[in-house]
Scaffold this active site. Structure first.
Site, PDB file in Angstrom:
ATOM      1  N   ASP A 170       0.872  -1.094  -0.073  1.00 37.17           N
ATOM      2  CA  ASP A 170       0.123  -0.120  -0.050  1.00 37.17           C
ATOM      3  C   ASP A 170       0.847   1.142   0.041  1.00 37.17           C
ATOM      4  O   ASP A 170       2.093   1.117   0.390  1.00 37.17           O
ATOM      5  CB  ASP A 170      -0.887  -0.071   1.235  1.00 37.17           C
ATOM      6  CG  ASP A 170      -2.040   1.118   1.160  1.00 37.17           C
ATOM      7  OD1 ASP A 170      -2.614   1.609   0.032  1.00 37.17           O
ATOM      8  OD2 ASP A 170      -2.371   1.468   2.280  1.00 37.17           O
ATOM      9  N   ASP A 217      -0.268   5.005   1.124  1.00 38.89           N
ATOM     10  CA  ASP A 217      -0.558   5.777   2.126  1.00 38.89           C
ATOM     11  C   ASP A 217      -0.589   5.151   3.638  1.00 38.89           C
ATOM     12  O   ASP A 217      -1.178   3.852   3.459  1.00 38.89           O
ATOM     13  CB  ASP A 217      -1.970   6.407   2.059  1.00 38.89           C
ATOM     14  CG  ASP A 217      -2.017   7.298   0.669  1.00 38.89           C
ATOM     15  OD1 ASP A 217      -1.300   8.223   0.670  1.00 38.89           O
ATOM     16  OD2 ASP A 217      -3.111   7.370  -0.061  1.00 38.89           O
ATOM     17  N   ASP A 221      -1.167  -1.168   6.016  1.00 42.85           N
ATOM     18  CA  ASP A 221      -1.393  -0.531   7.393  1.00 42.85           C
ATOM     19  C   ASP A 221      -2.567  -0.599   7.813  1.00 42.85           C
ATOM     20  O   ASP A 221      -3.160  -0.440   8.727  1.00 42.85           O
ATOM     21  CB  ASP A 221      -1.057   0.966   7.357  1.00 42.85           C
ATOM     22  CG  ASP A 221      -2.170   1.755   6.453  1.00 42.85           C
ATOM     23  OD1 ASP A 221      -2.300   1.708   5.123  1.00 42.85           O
ATOM     24  OD2 ASP A 221      -2.435   2.852   7.105  1.00 42.85           O
TER      25      ASP A 221
END
Length: 274
Positions: A12, A14, A208
């Protein structure tokens, strides 16, 4: 686990590499190590606003040098899905250049007259007129596709409604649910694997968020690494009925271990034994 072959990485963007356009410490060293060692990787984002070229420029301003071909967006995944489902079709698009460019690149005609699909993506300027048009086209028989299910996104002023929230409005008005292509749909991961030329057995997903990144990695048959530099914390991760393969503070913990991210000497917890 993968016969000592180098792992490939899906990650990922961000919360893993950057946080609101600020570099997460060590992410630049991690990416440099991947590139220097010839390790395959793809940066994923559910955001469909930007083209890979746009995102490359934004990441460079943050201090990360990511090639365009190593960036995979929900817009690209959506375009690939539509090309496989209905080649040479047509779509009414609510979205920005990342989505329209991806659909043009597969030969789709963008139209508001009897399209095959209504395709909803991210935009910072959702128009009531465009949403109303989308509702009427879905009512008239257009198939309803949304790039991703994220309900909201961040801005300097606070939360913004995102694709999932607007899709819910259209679904409520039409009684027709969209097909979401982006995470946590494992279709997003499999399309990224094909673009990377990698196999699930030798690929790691770094994210995250438990509800999108870890879940989509799990459902696509990948090993998963949860980093604590973004949304999900160690305590919230325990609330989910599934677990990542390993938990890291950030991708900085992988520096020096990119060929063997699950080795005992990495600075992290094995989720199964933590």
């Amino acid at each position: 686990m993968n016969d000592d072959k180098p792992w490939n990485y899906l990650m990922d963007m961000d919360g893993v590499l950057v946080h609101e356009e600020h570099l997460i410490p060590g992410a630049d060293v991690f990416v440099s190590e991947l590139r220097e060692n010839g390790i395959g990787f793809m940066v994923l984002t559910n955001n469909s606003i930007y083209t890979p070229r746009d995102l490359r420029a934004r990441l460079r301003r943050s201090g990360l040098d990511i090639p365009e071909e190593s960036i995979w967006t929900s817009a690209l995944a959506t375009a690939r899905f539509l090309r496989e489902q209905r080649p040479g079709g047509s779509a009414y698009v609510v979205g920005e250049s990342g989505l329209t460019t991806a659909l043009h690149s597969i030969g789709y005609v963008l139209t508001d007259r009897d399209p095959d699909y209504v395709v909803l993506g991210e935009t910072r300027t959702y128009s009531f007129e465009a949403i109303t048009r989308a509702i009427r086209l879905v009512e008239s028989g257009a198939r309803f596709i949304a790039t991703n299910p994220d309900e909201k996104g961040p801005s300097r002023e606070g939360s913004l409604p995102a694709t999932g929230a607007v899709a819910a409005l259209i679904e409520r008005a039409t009684g027709r649910a969209p097909y979401y292509v982006g995470k946590p749909n494992p279709l997003m991961m499999r399309s990224a694997l094909r673009a990377l030329g990698a196999h699930s057995e030798s690929t790691v997903m770094i994210g995250d968020r438990m509800d999108t990144d870890v879940r989509s990695g799990l459902e696509a048959g990948l090993q998963s690494l949860l980093v604590l530099s973004g949304i999900s914390g160690r305590e919230t991760a325990e609330l989910f009925p599934y677990r990542p393969t390993k938990v890291l503070n950030s991708v900085a913990d992988l520096v020096g271990h990119t060929r063997d991210p699950f080795g005992e000497d990495t600075t992290a917890d094995q989720a199964q034994g933590s």
